[in-house]
Design a protein around this motif. Structure first.
Motif, PDB file in Angstrom:
ATOM      1  N   ARG A 123     -10.176  72.710  61.494  1.00  0.00           N
ATOM      2  CA  ARG A 123      -9.633  73.211  60.233  1.00  0.00           C
ATOM      3  C   ARG A 123      -9.524  72.017  59.288  1.00  0.00           C
ATOM      4  O   ARG A 123      -8.815  71.054  59.579  1.00  0.00           O
ATOM      5  CB  ARG A 123      -8.272  73.872  60.436  1.00  0.00           C
ATOM      6  N   ASN A 128      -8.502  71.887  65.595  1.00  0.00           N
ATOM      7  CA  ASN A 128      -7.425  72.867  65.664  1.00  0.00           C
ATOM      8  C   ASN A 128      -7.055  73.030  67.142  1.00  0.00           C
ATOM      9  O   ASN A 128      -7.632  73.846  67.861  1.00  0.00           O
ATOM     10  CB  ASN A 128      -7.887  74.204  65.071  1.00  0.00           C
ATOM     11  N   LYS A 130      -4.399  74.119  68.686  1.00  0.00           N
ATOM     12  CA  LYS A 130      -3.792  75.382  69.101  1.00  0.00           C
ATOM     13  C   LYS A 130      -4.863  76.418  69.407  1.00  0.00           C
ATOM     14  O   LYS A 130      -4.808  77.115  70.434  1.00  0.00           O
ATOM     15  CB  LYS A 130      -2.850  75.899  68.000  1.00  0.00           C
ATOM     16  N   THR A 131      -5.862  76.523  68.520  1.00  0.00           N
ATOM     17  CA  THR A 131      -6.951  77.477  68.738  1.00  0.00           C
ATOM     18  C   THR A 131      -7.785  77.078  69.950  1.00  0.00           C
ATOM     19  O   THR A 131      -8.171  77.922  70.765  1.00  0.00           O
ATOM     20  CB  THR A 131      -7.847  77.549  67.489  1.00  0.00           C
ATOM     21  N   GLN A 135      -8.291  79.499  73.163  1.00  0.00           N
ATOM     22  CA  GLN A 135      -9.619  79.948  73.574  1.00  0.00           C
ATOM     23  C   GLN A 135      -9.908  79.528  75.015  1.00  0.00           C
ATOM     24  O   GLN A 135     -10.455  80.314  75.805  1.00  0.00           O
ATOM     25  CB  GLN A 135     -10.674  79.380  72.632  1.00  0.00           C
TER      26      GLN A 135
END
Length: 506
Positions: A123, A128, A130-131, A135
């Motif tokens: 981002r 990112n 957290k993403t 995932q």
């Protein structure tokens, strides 16, 4: 970043739903034809075994299927469409991924970071996290993999599973597994096979390369066998085959498996005595080996079998005493000290630790014993040549002359070169670590017979192995390690496949 890839359920067997077809493929290297008119069909949702001796053409065929090599002639058809250009990128775009024997993993990164390597979500130019972690958690769900674990701390089977998942979530529909069970225990292999069956049920197709008939019969739906660069045979129904039939296809003949005539060494004065040996993962109060005795060391990873072998050769530094032929000394502090004392060690990694691939066969054979044929810093070339010729013939190395480079040889012949190198030091104690790993069934019998013959000359032998069948056929005694100590010892008729496996896993 893509979500987990949905896979169609595999079509019922026998429908002829072919996902990959290698058709009339030939590969020529100068005057050598490595593959000749090979046609193989891989059905969707199958685990398709690929068998053959070292040098039979497996690596060449896999290289073509994975795009690392291009065929001299023939074609590759994926999902009914002929591929115009074959390279790694085009094959991966088509959904074909190669998972090598040594997992391609960055140890300093977490499992999650490795899993999404090259496609980390970002981002504004920043990762990112957290993403990425969310995932990764979805991708490893139900696999037993901790996405936050440091990859360097993962065990062998988890590292292989991680590589398979990475291929799968990169778009892999046909995943090639190159000897994935190397260095795995029986329990690890069972876990890996269960993992493969789960992915197969989700529609993933595997090409499974192995030297072990029992693995092919256990996990595969179909099998193709290569011999001398040609397709020797196979079956779309592995259940209809026997181990004996597979061996006949691989070798072109039947094969009598090596079986050592075990001897009872009770009461014989020891050739080797270990006392109060302490090292990393090793705590041995006393262990004796008789002259001519072949002792098997086995156990779970880190249990002490491999660690003790390395300690005896000066690779796992510790304390304690070693007696050879009644002469006591401290545990060797280095391999040079061990060799001088009459100890030889054959590593389980012949490529990185057992040989120098760019050097000739002869140079490798003489490498560890040059000191015995040197005077005032000069090598006696005539003496060296005599040693090289002796072991070149005695090992049955398949090459025109000892002048050929080791890295031009098949895996089995490379192992024979390594064995010749350590035997040229004239050891009183020979330690061989996984001596038949990654070599075909025919060469395995040769290697075991060579070790057996050496023991008949009075040399004490330690075989470190996780191959239970190998131990049962090759040793007089089995030492099963746990927490750095010998938890149980089996002799004579106690040494069976079932007993050894049950004791290791107990």
């Amino acid at each position: 970043m893509p979500e987990p890839i949905p896979h169609a359920q595999p079509a019922p067997r026998g429908t002829g739903d072919v996902i990959l077809r290698v058709e009339n493929v030939t590969r020529i290297y100068g005057a050598v034809t490595a593959l000749r008119d090979v046609t193989v069909e891989i059905r969707r949702g199958d685990i398709h075994g690929l068998l053959g001796e070292n040098g039979a053409g497996k690596s060449t065929l896999v290289g073509i299927i994975s795009g690392q090599r291009s065929p001299s002639s023939g074609r590759i058809v994926m999902d009914g469409r002929e591929l115009d250009h074959v390279d790694v990128r085009s094959m991966e775009e088509a959904g074909v991924f190669l998972v090598t024997q040594e997992p391609m993993i960055i140890d300093s990164m977490t499992a999650a970071e490795n899993l999404l390597l090259g496609i980390w979500p970002n981002r504004g130019g920043f990762v990112n996290w957290k993403t990425l972690h969310a995932q990764a958690r979805r991708m490893v769900e139900g696999t037993g993999i901790d996405p936050m674990a440091l990859a360097g701390k993962l065990d062998a089977v988890t590292r292989r599973k991680l590589n398979i998942l990475r291929a799968m979530f990169s778009g892999g529909r046909v995943i090639i597994l190159d000897e994935p069970t190397a260095a795995l225990t029986v329990a690890d292999r069972r876990q890996l096979f269960d993992f493969m069956r789960r992915l197969k049920a989700e529609g993933v197709t595997f090409i499974f390369i192995s030297h072990y008939n029992d693995e092919i019969l256990e996990i595969c739906d179909a099998v193709s066998v290569l011999r001398d660069g040609r397709l020797a045979g196979g079956s779309d129904d592995v259940g209809s085959l026997t181990s004996e039939r597979l061996t006949e296809l691989v070798l072109g003949r039947g094969l009598a498996l090596f079986q050592r005539e075990r001897r009872d060494h009770t009461g014989v004065a020891p050739a080797v005595s270990l006392r109060n040996v302490r090292a990393r993962d090793v705590d041995i109060a006393a262990l004796d080996i008789a002259p001519g005795e072949v002792v098997g060391f086995t156990g779970l990873p880190g249990a002490g079998a491999k660690e003790l072998a390395k300690a005896v050769f000066g690779l796992n530094h510790g304390s304690g005493s070693l007696s050879l032929g009644g002469v006591a000394q401290s545990l060797p502090a280095s391999p040079a000290e061990a060799i001088a004392a009459g100890i030889a060690y054959l590593s389980d990694d012949r490529r990185r630790e057992g040989s120098v691939g760019q050097m000739s066969i002869g140079a490798n054979i003489s490498l560890s014993s040059l000191g015995d044929r040197s005077r005032a810093g000069f090598i006696d070339r005539a003496a060296e040549s005599g040693v090289v010729q002796h072991y070149f013939k005695a090992m049955g190395i398949k090459a025109p002359t000892p002048d050929y480079a080791v890295d031009t040889l098949s895996g089995g012949n490379q192992q024979k070169v390594c064995l010749g190198r350590v035997l040229a030091t004239k050891p009183r104690l020979l330690i061989v670590d996984e001596p038949t790993r990654g070599i075909d069934i025919g060469v395995k019998q040769d290697v075991l017979a060579i070790i057996d013959a050496l023991s008949r000359e009075g040399v004490a032998v330690i075989i470190v192995s996780t191959d239970t069948d190998e131990l049962v056929r090759a040793v007089d005694r089995v030492c099963i390690f746990e927490h750095g100590r010998v938890r149980e010892t089996l002799f004579g008729n106690e040494i069976t496949v079932e007993r050894v496996r049950a004791t290791v896993q107990a």
